[in-house]
Motif scaffolding. Sequence first.
Motif, PDB file in Angstrom:
ATOM      1  N   ASN A  51      -7.106 -21.071  -7.142  1.00 50.21           N
ATOM      2  CA  ASN A  51      -7.042 -19.786  -6.918  1.00 50.21           C
ATOM      3  C   ASN A  51      -8.422 -19.090  -6.432  1.00 50.21           C
ATOM      4  OD1 ASN A  51      -6.847 -16.968  -7.472  1.00 50.21           O
ATOM      5  ND2 ASN A  51      -5.648 -17.302  -9.364  1.00 50.21           N
ATOM      6  N   HIS A  72      -3.038 -32.804  -8.670  1.00 52.59           N
ATOM      7  CA  HIS A  72      -2.811 -31.531  -8.142  1.00 52.59           C
ATOM      8  C   HIS A  72      -1.172 -31.454  -7.930  1.00 52.59           C
ATOM      9  CE1 HIS A  72      -2.627 -28.260  -4.926  1.00 52.59           C
ATOM     10  NE2 HIS A  72      -2.753 -27.613  -6.067  1.00 52.59           N
ATOM     11  N   GLU A  74       1.070 -30.467  -5.466  1.00 53.08           N
ATOM     12  CA  GLU A  74       1.014 -29.775  -3.875  1.00 53.08           C
ATOM     13  C   GLU A  74       1.962 -28.537  -3.870  1.00 53.08           C
ATOM     14  OE1 GLU A  74       1.730 -31.219   0.455  1.00 53.08           O
ATOM     15  OE2 GLU A  74       1.555 -32.449  -0.815  1.00 53.08           O
ATOM     16  N   GLY A  75       1.210 -27.331  -3.144  1.00 56.69           N
ATOM     17  CA  GLY A  75       1.911 -26.095  -3.147  1.00 56.69           C
ATOM     18  C   GLY A  75       1.793 -25.186  -4.333  1.00 56.69           C
ATOM     19  N   THR A  76       1.137 -25.752  -5.286  1.00 53.28           N
ATOM     20  CA  THR A  76       0.925 -24.892  -6.699  1.00 53.28           C
ATOM     21  C   THR A  76      -0.643 -24.546  -6.964  1.00 53.28           C
ATOM     22  OG1 THR A  76       1.049 -26.481  -8.055  1.00 53.28           O
ATOM     23  CG2 THR A  76       3.210 -26.033  -7.391  1.00 53.28           C
TER      24      THR A  76
END
Length: 92
Positions: A51, A72, A74-76
């Motif tokens: 973020n 992680h 991905e895409g979040t």
Amino acid sequence: MTLDAAQYTKKFQYIFVDANHEVSYVKKDTENSLKMLADSPSCIIWHDYGNREFPQLTQYLDDLASDMTLYHIEGTMLVFHLKGVEVPVRKP
């Protein structure tokens, strides 16, 4: 910041860390979460990774990844740690 995690030692299989985004709070929440995490299988998920409003949070999690395995999604903005579970590595 004042929670006594000792009363919850190894009681939870799933913990979601998302509230105050100051690194001191995330560190404390993480320390408590690691104490409260059940032996296995269990999972901690952190929100707001990547973020742009909270770059210090992302840096903290990147630093934490040198001490423990984090993934992680991905895409979040989600990062997670699994205890007692092997994550299969996908090969292309």
